[in-house]
Design an enzyme around this catalytic site. Structure first.
Site, mmCIF file in Angstrom:
data_model
loop_
_atom_site.group_PDB
_atom_site.id
_atom_site.type_symbol
_atom_site.label_atom_id
_atom_site.label_comp_id
_atom_site.label_asym_id
_atom_site.label_seq_id
_atom_site.Cartn_x
_atom_site.Cartn_y
_atom_site.Cartn_z
ATOM 1 C CB CYS A 59 -0.905 -0.007 1.232
ATOM 2 S SG CYS A 59 -1.840 1.514 1.434
ATOM 3 C CG PHE A 60 -0.110 4.272 -2.875
ATOM 4 C CD1 PHE A 60 -1.212 4.347 -2.042
ATOM 5 C CD2 PHE A 60 -0.315 4.423 -4.252
ATOM 6 C CE1 PHE A 60 -2.484 4.558 -2.541
ATOM 7 C CE2 PHE A 60 -1.592 4.626 -4.758
ATOM 8 C CZ PHE A 60 -2.681 4.693 -3.896
#
Length: 226
Positions: A59-60
């Site tokens: 997940c960024f």
């Protein structure tokens, strides 16, 4: 299939922790360990400037949060790399079939932090490079671990570091992080930018990403900045 959360469907932190179990560590925190510095790195420079690095490690939100707190990083963006512009939209990327990985673009000053140091932080804190097409609670190719090198020098340094970590057997499982050329980076939608810093009480952030920042502060005090 992805277990990705929606920002407007938030559980209280206590309930989220209860669902996980009181003694359950987030996967990223459980796997994290401070790694040795790269033996091959860019030569030191006293000339200030700007260089770009792009990393994908799940997940960024969490990856961006880590690099936002690294000294010498001037700006970060959450976004997508690996696919085409036509499919660089969250709804499409979340389907897992666009070729994109959730990525973070890092604009850094090489006089303050080297590319090798960014790699050391990435592998020590931001990602578990042994997880294939997933990261912690999120699964799908969009969460794969990737180094998108922007220059031949970055390719050499990253390739040498991957080989170094492999020889040192610092992980119990093989490293599956990809090393591929950076073709393009597409910034994500506005609500994704700086999400962790703006939503520290989101259970997803508290459980999965806050431990990463704690590790960064503990293991890299000379690089950590508020």
């Amino acid at each position: 299939m992805t277990t990705r959360r929606h920002p407007h469907r938030l559980l209280p932190v206590a309930l989220a922790l209860g669902l996980l179990g009181a003694c359950t560590l987030p996967p990223a925190a459980a796997a994290a360990t401070k790694l040795p510095a790269p033996l091959l790195d860019a030569p030191p420079t006293s000339t200030h400037g700007e260089q770009v690095a792009v990393f994908a490690g799940g997940c960024f939100w969490g990856v961006q949060a880590v690099f936002e707190h690294v000294r010498g990083v001037r700006r970060t963006w959450a976004g997508y790399s690996g696919g085409s512009a036509a499919s660089a939209h969250y709804d499409r990327v979340s389907e897992g079939d666009t070729g994109h990985a959730e990525s973070v673009k890092v604009l850094f000053d090489p006089a303050q932090v080297s590319y090798g140091q960014l790699l050391q932080v990435f592998f020590s804190v931001a990602t578990d490079p042994t997880e294939l097409d997933r990261q912690g609670p999120d699964s799908g190719t969009q969460y794969r671990s990737v180094i998108f090198y922007a220059t031949p020098e970055q390719q050499r340094i990253a390739g040498a570091y991957l080989a170094q970590l492999g020889r040192a057997r610092v992980y119990a499982a093989p490293i599956v992080t990809q090393l591929v050329p950076l073709r393009a980076f597409y910034p994500a939608e506005g609500w994704h930018q700086d999400y962790a810093s703006q939503h520290p009480d989101d259970p997803y952030i508290a459980i999965n990403d806050a431990p990463k920042l704690a590790s960064l502060r503990q293991w890299f005090p000379a690089l950590y900045t508020r």
